[in-house]
Write a protein that holds these residues in place. Structure first.
Motif, PDB file in Angstrom:
ATOM      1  N   ILE A 171       0.853  -1.188   0.000  1.00 36.20           N
ATOM      2  CA  ILE A 171       0.000   0.000   0.000  1.00 36.20           C
ATOM      3  C   ILE A 171       0.892   1.242   0.000  1.00 36.20           C
ATOM      4  CG2 ILE A 171      -0.222   0.126   2.522  1.00 36.20           C
ATOM      5  CD1 ILE A 171      -3.233   0.864   1.934  1.00 36.20           C
ATOM      6  N   CYS A 172       0.457   2.258  -0.730  1.00 37.76           N
ATOM      7  CA  CYS A 172       1.216   3.502  -0.846  1.00 37.76           C
ATOM      8  C   CYS A 172       0.347   4.665  -0.381  1.00 37.76           C
ATOM      9  CB  CYS A 172       1.666   3.712  -2.291  1.00 37.76           C
ATOM     10  SG  CYS A 172       2.687   5.183  -2.527  1.00 37.76           S
ATOM     11  N   PHE A 173       0.868   5.438   0.564  1.00 43.43           N
ATOM     12  CA  PHE A 173       0.204   6.646   1.047  1.00 43.43           C
ATOM     13  C   PHE A 173       1.031   7.838   0.594  1.00 43.43           C
ATOM     14  CE2 PHE A 173      -2.261   3.836   3.414  1.00 43.43           C
ATOM     15  CZ  PHE A 173      -3.140   4.473   4.282  1.00 43.43           C
ATOM     16  N   GLY A 174       0.441   8.741  -0.146  1.00 46.57           N
ATOM     17  CA  GLY A 174       1.161   9.916  -0.621  1.00 46.57           C
ATOM     18  C   GLY A 174       0.541  10.444  -1.894  1.00 46.57           C
ATOM     19  N   SER A 175       1.398  10.833  -2.836  1.00 50.78           N
ATOM     20  CA  SER A 175       0.908  11.342  -4.116  1.00 50.78           C
ATOM     21  C   SER A 175       1.721  10.735  -5.244  1.00 50.78           C
ATOM     22  CB  SER A 175       1.009  12.870  -4.156  1.00 50.78           C
ATOM     23  OG  SER A 175       2.359  13.270  -4.069  1.00 50.78           O
ATOM     24  N   GLY A 176       1.083  10.612  -6.396  1.00 52.55           N
ATOM     25  CA  GLY A 176       1.748  10.015  -7.547  1.00 52.55           C
ATOM     26  C   GLY A 176       1.512   8.516  -7.582  1.00 52.55           C
ATOM     27  N   SER A 177       2.520   7.794  -8.043  1.00 48.51           N
ATOM     28  CA  SER A 177       2.380   6.340  -8.152  1.00 48.51           C
ATOM     29  C   SER A 177       3.757   5.688  -8.190  1.00 48.51           C
ATOM     30  CB  SER A 177       1.593   5.967  -9.412  1.00 48.51           C
ATOM     31  OG  SER A 177       2.312   6.364 -10.569  1.00 48.51           O
ATOM     32  N   PRO A 218      10.671 -13.858 -10.894  1.00 45.59           N
ATOM     33  CA  PRO A 218      11.081 -13.963 -12.282  1.00 45.59           C
ATOM     34  C   PRO A 218      10.001 -13.587 -13.298  1.00 45.59           C
ATOM     35  CG  PRO A 218      10.668 -16.149 -11.428  1.00 45.59           C
ATOM     36  CD  PRO A 218      10.447 -15.167 -10.300  1.00 45.59           C
ATOM     37  N   GLU A 219       8.755 -13.360 -12.884  1.00 47.12           N
ATOM     38  CA  GLU A 219       7.704 -13.043 -13.869  1.00 47.12           C
ATOM     39  C   GLU A 219       7.960 -11.729 -14.600  1.00 47.12           C
ATOM     40  OE1 GLU A 219       6.604 -13.581 -10.555  1.00 47.12           O
ATOM     41  OE2 GLU A 219       6.271 -15.705 -10.846  1.00 47.12           O
ATOM     42  N   SER A 220       8.473 -10.727 -13.879  1.00 46.88           N
ATOM     43  CA  SER A 220       8.794  -9.404 -14.427  1.00 46.88           C
ATOM     44  C   SER A 220       7.590  -8.665 -14.994  1.00 46.88           C
ATOM     45  CB  SER A 220       9.896  -9.503 -15.482  1.00 46.88           C
ATOM     46  OG  SER A 220      11.076  -9.988 -14.886  1.00 46.88           O
ATOM     47  N   LYS A 221       6.402  -9.049 -14.577  1.00 44.37           N
ATOM     48  CA  LYS A 221       5.200  -8.315 -14.976  1.00 44.37           C
ATOM     49  C   LYS A 221       5.108  -7.062 -14.104  1.00 44.37           C
ATOM     50  CE  LYS A 221       0.205  -8.594 -14.817  1.00 44.37           C
ATOM     51  NZ  LYS A 221      -0.911  -9.316 -14.244  1.00 44.37           N
ATOM     52  N   GLU A 222       4.887  -5.916 -14.748  1.00 41.81           N
ATOM     53  CA  GLU A 222       4.827  -4.644 -14.036  1.00 41.81           C
ATOM     54  C   GLU A 222       3.387  -4.334 -13.629  1.00 41.81           C
ATOM     55  OE1 GLU A 222       5.870  -0.411 -15.583  1.00 41.81           O
ATOM     56  OE2 GLU A 222       7.743  -1.460 -15.105  1.00 41.81           O
ATOM     57  N   THR A 223       3.185  -3.977 -12.363  1.00 45.14           N
ATOM     58  CA  THR A 223       1.865  -3.644 -11.834  1.00 45.14           C
ATOM     59  C   THR A 223       1.898  -2.212 -11.316  1.00 45.14           C
ATOM     60  OG1 THR A 223       1.553  -5.936 -11.143  1.00 45.14           O
ATOM     61  CG2 THR A 223       0.108  -4.294 -10.133  1.00 45.14           C
ATOM     62  N   PRO A 224       0.952  -1.364 -11.741  1.00 43.87           N
ATOM     63  CA  PRO A 224       0.923   0.006 -11.218  1.00 43.87           C
ATOM     64  C   PRO A 224       0.493   0.022  -9.746  1.00 43.87           C
ATOM     65  CG  PRO A 224      -0.925  -0.368 -12.714  1.00 43.87           C
ATOM     66  CD  PRO A 224      -0.093  -1.610 -12.729  1.00 43.87           C
ATOM     67  N   VAL A 225       1.093   0.919  -8.984  1.00 46.56           N
ATOM     68  CA  VAL A 225       0.777   1.093  -7.570  1.00 46.56           C
ATOM     69  C   VAL A 225       0.432   2.563  -7.351  1.00 46.56           C
ATOM     70  CG1 VAL A 225       1.625   0.905  -5.198  1.00 46.56           C
ATOM     71  CG2 VAL A 225       2.412  -0.734  -6.942  1.00 46.56           C
ATOM     72  N   PRO A 226      -0.854   2.903  -7.319  1.00 51.02           N
ATOM     73  CA  PRO A 226      -1.217   4.302  -7.062  1.00 51.02           C
ATOM     74  C   PRO A 226      -0.963   4.654  -5.592  1.00 51.02           C
ATOM     75  CG  PRO A 226      -3.179   2.942  -7.231  1.00 51.02           C
ATOM     76  CD  PRO A 226      -2.008   2.056  -7.534  1.00 51.02           C
ATOM     77  N   CYS A 227      -0.519   5.862  -5.332  1.00 51.40           N
ATOM     78  CA  CYS A 227      -0.270   6.296  -3.952  1.00 51.40           C
ATOM     79  C   CYS A 227      -1.527   6.947  -3.375  1.00 51.40           C
ATOM     80  CB  CYS A 227       0.931   7.230  -3.899  1.00 51.40           C
ATOM     81  SG  CYS A 227       2.471   6.367  -4.224  1.00 51.40           S
ATOM     82  N   ASP A 228      -2.653   6.280  -3.582  1.00 50.67           N
ATOM     83  CA  ASP A 228      -3.949   6.786  -3.118  1.00 50.67           C
ATOM     84  C   ASP A 228      -4.549   5.898  -2.030  1.00 50.67           C
ATOM     85  OD1 ASP A 228      -4.657   4.528  -4.509  1.00 50.67           O
ATOM     86  OD2 ASP A 228      -6.033   5.532  -5.873  1.00 50.67           O
ATOM     87  N   GLN A 229      -3.714   5.128  -1.353  1.00 46.71           N
ATOM     88  CA  GLN A 229      -4.115   4.247  -0.270  1.00 46.71           C
ATOM     89  C   GLN A 229      -4.837   2.996  -0.749  1.00 46.71           C
ATOM     90  OE1 GLN A 229      -6.084   6.549   2.799  1.00 46.71           O
ATOM     91  NE2 GLN A 229      -4.763   8.299   2.412  1.00 46.71           N
TER      92      GLN A 229
END
Length: 160
Positions: free
Chosen positions: A102-108, A115-126
Motif C-alpha cells: 500500500i502507498c500513502f502519498g501522491s503520484g504512483s 522472475p515473472e517481471s510483470k509490471e503492476t501500477p501502484v497508485p499512492c492513493d491508499q
C-alpha cells in the motif's frame, strides 16, 4: 602603542556586540509584526510540504496492513516512494505467499516481481495491492516510484 590598538579593537568589538544585542531585543509590537511577516526573518530550517509527515504516513499504511487477515508474516517493511523497495525474500520452495502493498502519498509507483517481471501500477492513493507469490524460483521484489511521486510504501509478505 600595541596596547592602545588592542584596547581599541576590544572596545570596537564590544560596541558592535552591544548594538547587535540592542537591535535584537528592542523591537516593539510593530517590529514583531514585521518580523513575523518578513520572509527573511523566517527560521533557516528546511521547508516541508503541508502534507502529513513520513512517520504519520508510515503509521497509517502499516495500520492498514496489520488489519488484513492473512497467514503468517514472513517479511515486512516501509520505505519512501523515492527510495523504493528492493528485496529478495527467503521463501520456501513449493509454498504460496501473498504480497500486500500500500502507498500513502501522491503520484504512483511500479511493482515488479521477478522472475515473472510483470509490471503492476501502484497508485499512492491508499489502494491495497495484493499479489500471489510462489517460491518455485528465487523471488525479487522491486517497487520504484514514478517521477514526482512522494509518500511512503508499506509492504508485507504472508505465508498462506
Amino acid at each position: 602603542m600595541t596596547h592602545l590598538i588592542a584596547r581599541a579593537s576590544f572596545v570596537g568589538c564590544a560596541l558592535l556586540a552591544s548594538m547587535l544585542f540592542l537591535t535584537g531585543c528592542t523591537s516593539g509590537s510593530d517590529g514583531d509584526k514585521a518580523a513575523k511577516e518578513s520572509p527573511s526573518s523566517a527560521p533557516s530550517a528546511p521547508r516541508t510540504s503541508a502534507g502529513p509527515s513520513e512517520q504519520k504516513l508510515t503509521e497509517q499504511a502499516q495500520a492498514v496492513l496489520a488489519a488484513i487477515q492473512g497467514g503468517e508474516m514472513v517479511e515486512a517493511g516501509a520505505e519512501r516512494v523515492s527510495d523504493g523497495i528492493h528485496t529478495e525474500p527467503t521463501l520456501s520452495t513449493g509454498k504460496t505467499y501473498r504480497l500486500n502493498l500500500i502507498c500513502f502519498g501522491s503520484g504512483s509507483a511500479r511493482l515488479t516481481v521477478a522472475p515473472e517481471s510483470k509490471e503492476t501500477p501502484v497508485p499512492c492513493d491508499q489502494s491495497l495491492i495484493q499479489q500471489r507469490l510462489t517460491a518455485d524460483k528465487p523471488v525479487r521484489i522491486d517497487v520504484n516510484g514514478t517521477k514526482g511521486s512522494s509518500g511512503m510504501i508499506a509492504w508485507q509478505i504472508d505465508a498462506i
